[in-house]
Motif scaffolding. Structure first.
Motif, PDB file in Angstrom:
ATOM      1  N   PRO A  33       0.813  -1.228   0.000  1.00  0.00           N
ATOM      2  CA  PRO A  33       0.000   0.000   0.000  1.00  0.00           C
ATOM      3  C   PRO A  33       0.841   1.271   0.000  1.00  0.00           C
ATOM      4  O   PRO A  33       0.451   2.268  -0.604  1.00  0.00           O
ATOM      5  CB  PRO A  33      -0.842  -0.125   1.276  1.00  0.00           C
ATOM      6  CG  PRO A  33      -0.153  -1.121   2.118  1.00  0.00           C
ATOM      7  CD  PRO A  33       0.523  -2.058   1.185  1.00  0.00           C
ATOM      8  N   ALA A  34       2.000   1.243   0.675  1.00  0.00           N
ATOM      9  CA  ALA A  34       2.882   2.416   0.648  1.00  0.00           C
ATOM     10  C   ALA A  34       3.390   2.661  -0.758  1.00  0.00           C
ATOM     11  O   ALA A  34       3.466   3.820  -1.219  1.00  0.00           O
ATOM     12  CB  ALA A  34       4.049   2.210   1.614  1.00  0.00           C
ATOM     13  N   PHE A  35       3.728   1.603  -1.464  1.00  0.00           N
ATOM     14  CA  PHE A  35       4.184   1.722  -2.851  1.00  0.00           C
ATOM     15  C   PHE A  35       3.081   2.274  -3.752  1.00  0.00           C
ATOM     16  O   PHE A  35       3.329   3.148  -4.596  1.00  0.00           O
ATOM     17  CB  PHE A  35       4.642   0.350  -3.347  1.00  0.00           C
ATOM     18  CG  PHE A  35       4.921   0.279  -4.821  1.00  0.00           C
ATOM     19  CD1 PHE A  35       6.059   0.843  -5.357  1.00  0.00           C
ATOM     20  CD2 PHE A  35       4.024  -0.356  -5.671  1.00  0.00           C
ATOM     21  CE1 PHE A  35       6.319   0.773  -6.724  1.00  0.00           C
ATOM     22  CE2 PHE A  35       4.269  -0.430  -7.032  1.00  0.00           C
ATOM     23  CZ  PHE A  35       5.422   0.137  -7.563  1.00  0.00           C
ATOM     24  N   ILE A  36       1.860   1.795  -3.573  1.00  0.00           N
ATOM     25  CA  ILE A  36       0.741   2.256  -4.405  1.00  0.00           C
ATOM     26  C   ILE A  36       0.490   3.742  -4.188  1.00  0.00           C
ATOM     27  O   ILE A  36       0.306   4.509  -5.153  1.00  0.00           O
ATOM     28  CB  ILE A  36      -0.524   1.438  -4.096  1.00  0.00           C
ATOM     29  CG1 ILE A  36      -0.331  -0.018  -4.494  1.00  0.00           C
ATOM     30  CG2 ILE A  36      -1.741   2.029  -4.805  1.00  0.00           C
ATOM     31  CD1 ILE A  36      -1.465  -0.928  -4.074  1.00  0.00           C
ATOM     32  N   VAL A  37       0.484   4.184  -2.937  1.00  0.00           N
ATOM     33  CA  VAL A  37       0.256   5.603  -2.651  1.00  0.00           C
ATOM     34  C   VAL A  37       1.372   6.462  -3.246  1.00  0.00           C
ATOM     35  O   VAL A  37       1.117   7.531  -3.816  1.00  0.00           O
ATOM     36  CB  VAL A  37       0.138   5.820  -1.125  1.00  0.00           C
ATOM     37  CG1 VAL A  37       0.129   7.310  -0.796  1.00  0.00           C
ATOM     38  CG2 VAL A  37      -1.124   5.163  -0.595  1.00  0.00           C
ATOM     39  N   SER A  38       2.603   5.999  -3.152  1.00  0.00           N
ATOM     40  CA  SER A  38       3.717   6.740  -3.741  1.00  0.00           C
ATOM     41  C   SER A  38       3.591   6.822  -5.252  1.00  0.00           C
ATOM     42  O   SER A  38       3.884   7.861  -5.857  1.00  0.00           O
ATOM     43  CB  SER A  38       5.050   6.081  -3.358  1.00  0.00           C
ATOM     44  OG  SER A  38       5.347   6.257  -1.995  1.00  0.00           O
ATOM     45  N   GLU A  39       3.159   5.729  -5.870  1.00  0.00           N
ATOM     46  CA  GLU A  39       2.968   5.736  -7.318  1.00  0.00           C
ATOM     47  C   GLU A  39       1.883   6.729  -7.727  1.00  0.00           C
ATOM     48  O   GLU A  39       2.009   7.444  -8.730  1.00  0.00           O
ATOM     49  CB  GLU A  39       2.609   4.330  -7.803  1.00  0.00           C
ATOM     50  CG  GLU A  39       3.763   3.362  -7.802  1.00  0.00           C
ATOM     51  CD  GLU A  39       4.833   3.738  -8.803  1.00  0.00           C
ATOM     52  OE1 GLU A  39       4.626   3.521 -10.003  1.00  0.00           O
ATOM     53  OE2 GLU A  39       5.879   4.270  -8.387  1.00  0.00           O
ATOM     54  N   LEU A  40       0.803   6.778  -6.954  1.00  0.00           N
ATOM     55  CA  LEU A  40      -0.260   7.730  -7.259  1.00  0.00           C
ATOM     56  C   LEU A  40       0.241   9.170  -7.136  1.00  0.00           C
ATOM     57  O   LEU A  40      -0.058  10.024  -7.978  1.00  0.00           O
ATOM     58  CB  LEU A  40      -1.449   7.498  -6.323  1.00  0.00           C
ATOM     59  CG  LEU A  40      -2.232   6.190  -6.521  1.00  0.00           C
ATOM     60  CD1 LEU A  40      -3.286   6.042  -5.444  1.00  0.00           C
ATOM     61  CD2 LEU A  40      -2.871   6.157  -7.898  1.00  0.00           C
ATOM     62  N   LYS A  41       1.011   9.449  -6.094  1.00  0.00           N
ATOM     63  CA  LYS A  41       1.553  10.797  -5.914  1.00  0.00           C
ATOM     64  C   LYS A  41       2.461  11.173  -7.083  1.00  0.00           C
ATOM     65  O   LYS A  41       2.362  12.280  -7.634  1.00  0.00           O
ATOM     66  CB  LYS A  41       2.327  10.877  -4.601  1.00  0.00           C
ATOM     67  CG  LYS A  41       1.468  10.883  -3.355  1.00  0.00           C
ATOM     68  CD  LYS A  41       2.335  11.040  -2.113  1.00  0.00           C
ATOM     69  CE  LYS A  41       1.489  11.071  -0.847  1.00  0.00           C
ATOM     70  NZ  LYS A  41       2.320  11.197   0.382  1.00  0.00           N
ATOM     71  N   THR A  42       3.352  10.264  -7.447  1.00  0.00           N
ATOM     72  CA  THR A  42       4.280  10.547  -8.544  1.00  0.00           C
ATOM     73  C   THR A  42       3.530  10.756  -9.850  1.00  0.00           C
ATOM     74  O   THR A  42       3.849  11.672 -10.625  1.00  0.00           O
ATOM     75  CB  THR A  42       5.279   9.394  -8.696  1.00  0.00           C
ATOM     76  OG1 THR A  42       5.979   9.195  -7.461  1.00  0.00           O
ATOM     77  CG2 THR A  42       6.280   9.693  -9.792  1.00  0.00           C
TER      78      THR A  42
END
Length: 213
Positions: A141-150
């Motif tokens: 989930p941390a990776f997914i949120v970071s991907e969305l931000k980027t």
């Protein structure tokens, strides 16, 4: 039915279950989400909601994802799949080995703030000291949120030049008293022309691929 046949049947069921999770793994464990969102931003910024069509965007995102993830997939094949196929390791060991290159990729793309957020939300009493202490249930989930931000950051930068064109065209039409003429009719050809002149697809592809470095 013998014990061997029972084990084979269980393995087949597990394999079928794993195949159903491939789309979710593609969306959540690779760069597919970032690439697809950015491509969608391009289409919206230009003002062509149906060109390229969704199927084309998904196809482009899929093959760009395979290109970006090729080093990780090759490492998984070398360290996990090939030894498993040769019978040197069992399935559990192969899964454990396959996680390592994937986790390295995900850690590289995940912001520390997002990782700290989900570590805190997980409610663990002991703070992880190394990457190995962070489970996949926290990392994903941390990776997914970071991907969305980027993806949204890149999308914002894409929107700016096209937004300026829209503002200029709208102001010009307003000053000429052409209030009834939708600005999109005038700005759309200019935005397409700008995108073509700067070789937009090559520029966006280059930026997307480099964003994973």
């Amino acid at each position: 039915m013998s014990q061997v046949d029972g084990e084979s049947a269980v393995q087949v069921l597990l394999l079928i279950g794993a195949l159903t999770l491939i789309p979710a793994a593609l969306f959540c464990l690779t760069g597919f989400t970032r690439i697809l969102i950015v491509l969608g931003f391009i289409r919206t910024a230009i003002g062509t909601p149906t060109a390229p069509p969704n199927q084309v965007l998904v196809g482009i995102a899929l093959f760009l994802t395979l290109f970006v993830m090729a080093p990780t997939f090759n490492q998984i094949k070398t360290t996990a799949w090939d030894p498993l196929e040769a019978g040197r390791i069992n399935t559990a060991q192969a899964i454990e080995r396959a996680q390592l290159p994937l986790r390295d990729f995900m850690f590289q793309q995940t912001r520390r703030s997002d990782l700290a957020l989900f570590v805190r939300l997980s409610g663990t009493r002991e703070q992880p000291r190394t990457r190995a202490d962070i489970p996949m249930t926290t990392l994903i989930p941390a990776f997914i949120v970071s991907e969305l931000k980027t993806a949204f950051q890149i999308g914002f930068m894409i929107f700016l030049p096209f937004l300026i064109i829209d503002l200029i065209v709208a102001s010009t039409l307003m000053s000429m008293g052409m209030i009834m003429l939708p600005p999109i009719f005038i700005s759309l050809p200019f935005k397409i022309l700008l995108f073509v002149l700067v070789d937009g697809w090559a520029l966006i592809t280059d930026s997307l691929v480099r964003s994973f470095s």
